[in-house]
Design an enzyme around this catalytic site. Structure first.
Site, PDB file in Angstrom:
ATOM      1  N   ARG A 108       0.864  -1.188   0.000  1.00 22.95           N
ATOM      2  CA  ARG A 108       0.000   0.000   0.000  1.00 22.95           C
ATOM      3  C   ARG A 108       0.897   1.233   0.000  1.00 22.95           C
ATOM      4  NH1 ARG A 108      -5.045   2.230   3.458  1.00 22.95           N
ATOM      5  NH2 ARG A 108      -6.011   0.656   2.153  1.00 22.95           N
ATOM      6  N   CYS A 271     -16.331   2.637   1.037  1.00 21.94           N
ATOM      7  CA  CYS A 271     -15.156   1.798   1.325  1.00 21.94           C
ATOM      8  C   CYS A 271     -14.608   2.037   2.732  1.00 21.94           C
ATOM      9  CB  CYS A 271     -14.072   2.049   0.287  1.00 21.94           C
ATOM     10  SG  CYS A 271     -13.607   3.784   0.160  1.00 21.94           S
TER      11      CYS A 271
HETATM   12  N1  NVA Z   1      -9.603   7.278  -1.806  1.00 22.27           N
HETATM   13  C1  NVA Z   1      -9.253   6.899  -0.464  1.00 22.27           C
HETATM   14  C2  NVA Z   1      -9.540   5.451  -0.249  1.00 22.27           C
HETATM   15  C3  NVA Z   1      -9.314   4.974   1.160  1.00 22.27           C
HETATM   16  C4  NVA Z   1      -9.606   3.520   1.336  1.00 22.27           C
HETATM   17  C5  NVA Z   1      -7.795   7.223  -0.200  1.00 22.27           C
HETATM   18  O1  NVA Z   1      -6.959   6.915  -1.064  1.00 22.27           O
HETATM   19  O2  NVA Z   1      -7.479   7.778   0.845  1.00 22.27           O
HETATM   20  N1   CP Z   2     -11.098   0.759   2.761  1.00 21.55           N
HETATM   21  C1   CP Z   2      -9.825   0.702   3.138  1.00 21.55           C
HETATM   22  O1   CP Z   2      -8.919   0.439   2.353  1.00 21.55           O
HETATM   23  O2   CP Z   2      -9.622   0.948   4.448  1.00 21.55           O
HETATM   24  P1   CP Z   2      -8.199   1.137   5.146  1.00 21.55           P
HETATM   25  O3   CP Z   2      -7.613   2.419   4.595  1.00 21.55           O
HETATM   26  O4   CP Z   2      -8.513   1.224   6.607  1.00 21.55           O
HETATM   27  O5   CP Z   2      -7.336  -0.039   4.815  1.00 21.55           O
END
Ligand code: NVA
Ligand code: CP
Length: 313
Positions: A108, A271
């Site tokens: 991530r 989400c």
């Molecule tokens: N668009 C958001 C999604 C979080 C799960 C972000 O990248 O912060």
């Molecule tokens: N929806 C999602 O990706 O949540 P987190 O940022 O908590 O992993």
């Protein structure tokens, strides 16, 4: 058709066929039923997975950890201050080291290029747990939740309201167009998706028999089976908060927007994490909370399915 995903990476859903996506959803449903029955698994027994996080996470981190341990594997969390990725060591070298030690790698972070390099050089399956451009594991949980609610995906009408070119909107447009769900984006033109992604998704939609519509008109939500929203400012864009609130206020999911669907069984998905009062009102969120938290739980079952299918025994 027999489907074998062993050794495959999940970098974006673009790389997976509708049949492969469906296979992962069915596997996730089986694993969910197995967990509900209290049956312990061993599909990841002897497997070690690295979990690299440049950005924070609640759901994705916990889903990979619990999903891996449930099936007898070992997850190793590597936070941004724990390793030298891209700073004192090149992504290419870190990838080659981790590939010697681990059976799979979750990443991530910011750049899609990093997750692609990890896959290219590690030699093991790499799973994109969110980049600036895509969030494919989230879409699997979203599709699973929709399938649980409606019993099918094909022919449903989906509306995403808000920042139409962030990682979630991009990935949902891919997922919907592949799976035969009509995708409508309700967003200001300034935040519409890139042309090249639109072009690919139009091709997927043509194959699956679905449609893609971009609109600035609230009337576009009419007939929606699913309304979806995400934060107006994604991680790393905090400096844009004030301008986004101004731009996106008319795209908030509130009782008025929900009423414009002219349906009483429309579901709302998010989400998470949610900024209530921005992209969704507390009222709409709480009304749909049961399904939203099914969706959060389904992150774990779908991520487990991805690990089992690509790196399992
Ligand atoms: N668009 C958001 C999604 C979080 C799960 C972000 O990248 O912060
Ligand atoms: N929806 C999602 O990706 O949540 P987190 O940022 O908590 O992993």
């Amino acid at each position: 058709m027999s489907i074998n995903l062993k050794g495959r990476s999940l970098l974006t859903l673009k790389d997976f066929s509708p049949q492969e996506i469906d296979y992962l959803l069915e596997l996730a449903m089986d694993l969910k039923a197995k967990k509900r029955m209290g049956i312990r698994g061993d599909l990841l027994c002897g497997k070690n997975v690295a979990l690299i996080f440049e950005k924070p996470s609640t759901r994705t981190r916990c889903a990979f950890t619990v999903g891996c341990v449930d099936e007898g594997g070992h997850p190793e969390y590597l936070g941004k201050n724990d390793i030298q990725l891209g700073h004192k060591e090149s992504v290419m070298d870190t990838a080659r080291v981790l590939g010697r030690l681990f059976d799979g790698i979750q990443f991530r972070g910011f750049s899609q290029d990093t997750v692609e390099k990890l896959a290219q050089y590690s030699g093991v399956p790499v799973w994109n747990g969110l980049t600036d451009d895509y969030h494919p594991t989230q879409i699997l949980a979203d599709l699973m939740t929709i399938k649980e609610q409606f019993g099918t995906l094909k022919g449903l009408t989906f509306v995403y309201a808000g920042d139409g070119r962030n990682n979630m909107a991009n990935s949902l447009m891919i997922g919907c167009s592949k799976m035969g769900i009509h995708y409508t984006l309700f967003a200001p033109k300034e935040l519409w998706p890139k042309e090249n992604l639109m072009k690919s998704c139009k091709e997927y939609a043509e194959l699956s028999g679905s449609t893609i519509t971009l609109s600035e008109d609230l009337a576009c939500v009419k007939g929606a089976d699913i309304i979806y929203s995400d934060v107006w400012c994604s991680m790393g864009e905090e400096d844009k908060a004030a301008e986004r609130v101004k731009l996106l206020k008319p795209y908030q999911v509130n009782a008025t927007l929900m009423a414009k669907t002219e349906k009483d069984n429309t579901i709302f998905l998010h989400c998470l994490p949610a900024v209530k009062g921005n992209e969704v009102t507390e009222e709409v969120f709480e009304k749909h909370a049961r399904i939203i938290f099914d969706q959060a739980e389904n992150r774990m079952h779908t991520i487990k399915a991805v690990m089992v299918a690509t790196a399992g025994k």
